[in-house]
Every structure is written in C-alpha cells, then in structure tokens.
Motif scaffolding. Structure first.
Motif, PDB file in Angstrom:
ATOM      1  N   ALA A 113      13.797   0.022  -7.039  1.00 11.75           N
ATOM      2  CA  ALA A 113      12.622  -0.327  -7.549  1.00 11.75           C
ATOM      3  C   ALA A 113      11.694   0.157  -5.694  1.00 11.75           C
ATOM      4  N   ASP A 114       9.901   0.789  -6.163  1.00  9.73           N
ATOM      5  CA  ASP A 114       9.788   1.199  -5.366  1.00  9.73           C
ATOM      6  C   ASP A 114       9.551   0.714  -4.147  1.00  9.73           C
ATOM      7  N   CYS A 115       9.079  -0.405  -4.477  1.00 11.36           N
ATOM      8  CA  CYS A 115       7.871  -2.129  -3.637  1.00 11.36           C
ATOM      9  C   CYS A 115       9.360  -2.039  -3.241  1.00 11.36           C
ATOM     10  N   LEU A 116      10.579  -1.725  -3.544  1.00 14.06           N
ATOM     11  CA  LEU A 116      11.761  -3.253  -3.203  1.00 14.06           C
ATOM     12  C   LEU A 116      12.187  -2.047  -1.957  1.00 14.06           C
ATOM     13  N   VAL A 117      12.272  -1.048  -2.392  1.00 14.36           N
ATOM     14  CA  VAL A 117      12.607   0.298  -1.023  1.00 14.36           C
ATOM     15  C   VAL A 117      11.783  -0.290   0.529  1.00 14.36           C
ATOM     16  N   HIS A 118       9.657  -0.346   0.034  1.00 12.36           N
ATOM     17  CA  HIS A 118       9.516  -0.030   1.414  1.00 12.36           C
ATOM     18  C   HIS A 118       8.641  -1.577   1.873  1.00 12.36           C
ATOM     19  N   PHE A 119       9.360  -2.440   0.613  1.00 10.35           N
ATOM     20  CA  PHE A 119       9.555  -3.842   1.231  1.00 10.35           C
ATOM     21  C   PHE A 119      10.935  -4.418   2.719  1.00 10.35           C
ATOM     22  N   CYS A 120      11.966  -3.775   1.794  1.00  6.83           N
ATOM     23  CA  CYS A 120      12.995  -4.087   2.471  1.00  6.83           C
ATOM     24  C   CYS A 120      13.084  -3.060   3.677  1.00  6.83           C
ATOM     25  N   CYS A 121      13.015  -1.688   3.620  1.00  8.30           N
ATOM     26  CA  CYS A 121      13.166  -0.495   4.711  1.00  8.30           C
ATOM     27  C   CYS A 121      12.362   0.967   5.289  1.00  8.30           C
ATOM     28  N   GLU A 122      10.544   0.286   5.144  1.00 10.10           N
ATOM     29  CA  GLU A 122       9.581   0.630   5.424  1.00 10.10           C
ATOM     30  C   GLU A 122       9.437   1.329   5.993  1.00 10.10           C
ATOM     31  N   THR A 123       9.921   1.520   7.370  1.00  8.50           N
ATOM     32  CA  THR A 123      10.412   2.930   8.213  1.00  8.50           C
ATOM     33  C   THR A 123      11.281   3.485   8.142  1.00  8.50           C
ATOM     34  N   TYR A 150       0.737  -1.136  -0.597  1.00  8.14           N
ATOM     35  CA  TYR A 150      -0.220  -0.025   0.053  1.00  8.14           C
ATOM     36  C   TYR A 150       1.000   1.265  -0.168  1.00  8.14           C
ATOM     37  N   SER A 151       1.985   1.454   0.619  1.00  7.53           N
ATOM     38  CA  SER A 151       2.966   2.435   1.088  1.00  7.53           C
ATOM     39  C   SER A 151       3.617   2.721  -0.375  1.00  7.53           C
ATOM     40  N   CYS A 152       4.144   1.289  -1.008  1.00  7.19           N
ATOM     41  CA  CYS A 152       5.065   2.003  -2.193  1.00  7.19           C
ATOM     42  C   CYS A 152       4.289   2.484  -3.221  1.00  7.19           C
ATOM     43  N   VAL A 153       2.954   2.628  -3.695  1.00  9.55           N
ATOM     44  CA  VAL A 153       1.958   2.756  -4.089  1.00  9.55           C
ATOM     45  C   VAL A 153       1.709   4.586  -4.596  1.00  9.55           C
ATOM     46  N   TYR A 154       2.059   5.205  -2.443  1.00  9.41           N
ATOM     47  CA  TYR A 154       2.348   6.186  -2.483  1.00  9.41           C
ATOM     48  C   TYR A 154       3.394   6.965  -2.475  1.00  9.41           C
ATOM     49  N   ARG A 155       4.825   6.258  -2.748  1.00  7.06           N
ATOM     50  CA  ARG A 155       5.810   6.525  -2.648  1.00  7.06           C
ATOM     51  C   ARG A 155       6.192   6.686  -4.076  1.00  7.06           C
ATOM     52  N   SER A 156       5.531   5.999  -4.663  1.00  8.09           N
ATOM     53  CA  SER A 156       5.139   6.280  -6.466  1.00  8.09           C
ATOM     54  C   SER A 156       4.491   7.608  -7.126  1.00  8.09           C
ATOM     55  N   ARG A 157       4.041   8.073  -6.418  1.00  2.32           N
ATOM     56  CA  ARG A 157       2.628   9.086  -6.013  1.00  2.32           C
ATOM     57  C   ARG A 157       3.619  10.218  -6.527  1.00  2.32           C
ATOM     58  N   GLU A 192      13.773  10.518  -8.725  1.00  2.55           N
ATOM     59  CA  GLU A 192      14.095   9.645  -9.520  1.00  2.55           C
ATOM     60  C   GLU A 192      13.682   8.405  -8.274  1.00  2.55           C
ATOM     61  N   GLU A 193      13.905   6.841  -9.131  1.00  2.00           N
ATOM     62  CA  GLU A 193      13.799   5.824  -8.625  1.00  2.00           C
ATOM     63  C   GLU A 193      14.755   5.171  -8.034  1.00  2.00           C
TER      64      GLU A 193
END
Length: 172
Positions: free
Chosen positions: A119-129, A99-106, A114-115
């Motif tokens: 990738a946004d989903c990897l950033v949020h999956f590995c380092c959410e906080t 859910y939060s990776c969608v907002y990073r992309s927006r 820059e991404e």
C-alpha cells in the motif's frame, strides 16, 4: 479507459476512473479502472542507483524531490517550492510520509500503475526516500525533465521537443 460505447469516454478523457457496471466491487479502485489493468513501474523501489544524483539529493533534502514530483503530478497548479516547503514543515512533525503517500496515489492513478510492493502509505512510511526516488524516476522515464517544472515541460511538448521515455534496461 473505455470507449464511447460504454458512455464513459468524456469521463475517461477528463481523467476520472471508469469501470464497467458488471465489474465486482473488489476489482474497482478509486485510482484505476480495474486491478487487472494496472501496469508495472518502470523501475523498482530499490533501484536508486539508476539515478545516483537524485538519490543523493533525496537522501539529504527530500523536500526538493517531493516538490518536483508534486508540481508534475498537480500539473503545475502548485509550485515546486510551495509543495517542497509544505513537505519540509511536515517533516519536522514526522508526518511528511502521509502527505507524500497521497501524491504516490495520484501518480499511480494518472499512469495506471500498480500499487506495489504494498500500500502507498506503507511504502512511504517504511521507505520514504526510496519511494520518492522511484516516483521521480517514473516521471523522468515518462519524458518529463524534472528540473524545469510543469510549465516548461508543456512548452517543450508544445514545440514538439520531447524526450523519448526509457522503456526498460537491457540486461544480460
């Protein structure tokens, strides 16, 4: 974005990505005009110590930070509380990073960022906080007072009260 000579000015003004017709498909992104035009984030992913209060809040209650980010990114169409509640419920299932990776992309799309570092989903999956803290700092450095929400920020801007954005840190 592009000027009216490209015929895309009305789309660019509405926030839609525009790209020249002759641009190779590998350079076109759904979030930016071109990969070459992306700007860097105002702070790095692991610069959480730049805002220790937000780092602490995000570590113990990431739904608060996410709600503040989502309200600004959504331009007030969804409240901080509603976004934070959805994030909290998804956190119980372990799917909050999707859910939060969608907002990073927006956010990247709105500010042509820059991404990075991946990738946004990897950033949020590995380092959410860390990713939430970086997004919070980015909006704060762009002049938003994250504690007052979208509408209060727009009212403040309408009255001519703005906070100067932080461009970078001085280093020796």
């Amino acid at each position: 974005m592009y000027s009216s000579t490209h015929g895309n000015a009305k789309y660019a003004a509405a926030g839609f990505p525009t790209a020249p017709i002759n641009m190779p498909p590998s350079q076109v992104s759904p979030f930016r005009g071109s990969a070459a035009s992306a700007t860097t984030w105002s702070t790095g992913l692991c610069h959480c110590c730049d805002d220790p209060a937000n780092c602490l809040i995000t570590c113990f209650c990431p739904c608060v930070t996410f709600g503040q980010i989502a309200e600004i990114v959504n331009k007030g169409s969804i409240s901080c509380a509603a976004s934070g509640a959805v994030y909290g419920l998804l956190a119980l299932t372990g799917l909050s990073c999707l859910y939060s990776c969608v907002y990073r992309s927006r956010l990247r799309g709105q500010y042509d960022l820059e991404e990075a570092p991946c990738a946004d989903c990897l950033v949020h999956f590995c380092c959410e906080t860390c990713s939430l803290c970086q997004e919070y700092r980015e909006l704060k450095n762009r002049g938003f007072d994250m504690g007052i929400g979208w509408q209060a920020n727009m009212d403040r801007q309408g009255r001519g009260i703005t906070v100067a954005p932080v461009v970078g840190r001085m280093a020796r």
